[in-house]
Motif scaffolding. Structure first.
Motif, short mmCIF file in Angstrom:
data_model
loop_
_atom_site.label_atom_id
_atom_site.label_comp_id
_atom_site.label_asym_id
_atom_site.label_seq_id
_atom_site.Cartn_x
_atom_site.Cartn_y
_atom_site.Cartn_z
N SER A 127 0.86 -1.18 0.00
CA SER A 127 0.00 0.00 0.00
C SER A 127 0.89 1.23 0.00
O SER A 127 2.03 1.19 0.49
CB SER A 127 -0.90 0.01 1.24
OG SER A 127 -1.56 1.25 1.39
N MET A 128 0.35 2.32 -0.51
CA MET A 128 1.09 3.58 -0.39
C MET A 128 1.24 3.98 1.07
O MET A 128 2.12 4.77 1.41
CB MET A 128 0.40 4.66 -1.20
CG MET A 128 0.49 4.47 -2.71
SD MET A 128 2.18 4.21 -3.32
CE MET A 128 2.96 5.76 -2.83
N ALA A 188 1.65 -1.48 -4.82
CA ALA A 188 1.22 -0.57 -3.77
C ALA A 188 0.11 0.33 -4.32
O ALA A 188 0.38 1.32 -4.99
CB ALA A 188 2.39 0.28 -3.27
N THR A 207 8.46 -2.92 -5.74
CA THR A 207 7.09 -2.57 -5.40
C THR A 207 6.64 -1.49 -6.37
O THR A 207 7.20 -0.39 -6.39
CB THR A 207 6.97 -2.06 -3.95
OG1 THR A 207 7.34 -3.12 -3.06
CG2 THR A 207 5.53 -1.65 -3.65
N GLN A 243 4.21 1.24 -7.57
CA GLN A 243 3.23 2.14 -6.99
C GLN A 243 2.18 2.51 -8.04
O GLN A 243 2.52 3.10 -9.06
CB GLN A 243 3.92 3.38 -6.44
CG GLN A 243 4.95 3.06 -5.37
CD GLN A 243 5.68 4.29 -4.85
OE1 GLN A 243 5.41 5.41 -5.26
NE2 GLN A 243 6.61 4.07 -3.94
N GLU A 274 -0.92 4.64 -8.12
CA GLU A 274 -1.61 5.58 -7.23
C GLU A 274 -1.98 6.89 -7.90
O GLU A 274 -2.27 7.87 -7.24
CB GLU A 274 -0.77 5.82 -5.97
CG GLU A 274 0.73 5.99 -6.19
CD GLU A 274 1.10 7.32 -6.79
OE1 GLU A 274 1.37 7.36 -8.01
OE2 GLU A 274 1.12 8.32 -6.06
N TYR A 319 1.17 10.92 -4.92
CA TYR A 319 2.28 11.18 -3.99
C TYR A 319 3.53 11.74 -4.68
O TYR A 319 4.58 11.84 -4.05
CB TYR A 319 2.65 9.88 -3.27
CG TYR A 319 1.53 9.32 -2.42
CD1 TYR A 319 1.39 9.67 -1.08
CD2 TYR A 319 0.59 8.45 -2.97
CE1 TYR A 319 0.35 9.16 -0.31
CE2 TYR A 319 -0.44 7.94 -2.20
CZ TYR A 319 -0.55 8.30 -0.87
OH TYR A 319 -1.58 7.79 -0.11
#
Length: 266
Positions: free
Chosen positions: A145-146, A187, A242, A244, A246, A250
């Motif tokens: 996860s973030m 993530a 990993t 990301q 998202e 971020y």
């Protein structure tokens, strides 16, 4: 249609959301899929829907809080299809009522989240890796996860457990790479799973949207397609990573949306 031909996959937490998306996509590309979930009725229904589309899938029960249940899911998969070549560790819990800040987090909840979010990943890999070695290799994908990369006002146990998943992924990749076993993680940021849509007020969704680089939220298939890539041989030289997913939430200076609003007001 053959990106996952001859692959045998176990998806935990596969009855809905991200797990269901990944199971559907991998089955559509030729994988034999075991969908394991605490919601066993949902897992069985998901498998039936795959079968109706011509895929090969079965739904079973798993309790990610229990070592024996995880082991039984692994053994069932290997026995049913003769091997296990891919594991998607996708079970995870969060609790906004008990998982608070460091001073106020419920310590029993801390232990529960560490057990389900982190230890279950370790156990899934522990039981799956010997089967993958016998099969000549495999791919493990873990849902991080973030929250494992950033700090937040609450959910300290969840964030710490997901940070553990990120680093555990590297350890597994390091220790078993010579056995042709890859281990990666995905993530997600905010993803519009059924649970998120049911539980998150519109104001909260709009708050997240304000800080996304992209003008929309993520959907389960955005993660599912990433999992499919990591499970397939297309990613055969990627391990210990990993990814990301998202929406650019971020990546920027966090003041950018507020600064843009300020500029427009002067």
């Amino acid at each position: 249609m053959d990106r996952m031909k001859d692959k045998v996959v176990l998806v935990t937490g596969g009855a809905s959301g991200i797990g269901l998306s990944a199971a559907n996509l991998m089955a559509a590309e030729g994988a034999k899929v075991v969908i394991a979930d605490f919601n066993v009725d949902g897992a069985i229904e998901a498998a039936k829907n795959i079968q109706l589309r011509g895929g090969d899938a079965v739904g079973i029960f798993v309790d990610a809080a229990k070592e024996t249940s995880i082991q039984e899911a692994i053994e069932f998969t290997a026995q049913r299809y003769g091997k296990l070549t891919c594991l998607f560790n996708n079970v995870g819990l969060t609790n906004l009522k008990k998982d608070l800040d460091v001073v106020h987090v419920d310590l029993d909840e801390w232990d529960r989240l560490m057990n389900v979010n982190l230890k279950c990943v370790l156990l899934g890999c522990r039981f799956a890796i010997p089967h993958m070695i016998r099969a000549g290799g495999g791919s493990i994908i873990n849902t991080a996860s973030m929250a494992g990369f950033t700090g937040d006002a609450v959910r300290v146990a969840y964030g710490a457990s997901k940070a553990g998943v990120v680093n555990l992924t590297k350890y597994i990749a390091t220790q078993y790479g010579k056995h042709n076993i890859r281990c990666n993680a995905v993530a997600p940021g905010l993803i519009l799973t059924p649970a998120a849509q049911d539980n998150m007020p519109l104001d909260v969704l709009n708050m997240f949207a304000k800080y996304n680089a992209l003008p929309y939220h993520g959907e389960p298939d955005d993660i599912g397609h990433t999992v499919l890539f990591l499970a397939s041989d297309e990613s055969k030289f990627i391990t210990g990573q990993t990814i990301q997913v998202e929406g650019g939430h971020y990546i920027a200076n966090p003041t950018v949306p507020d600064f843009e609003q300020f500029v427009q007001s002067v």
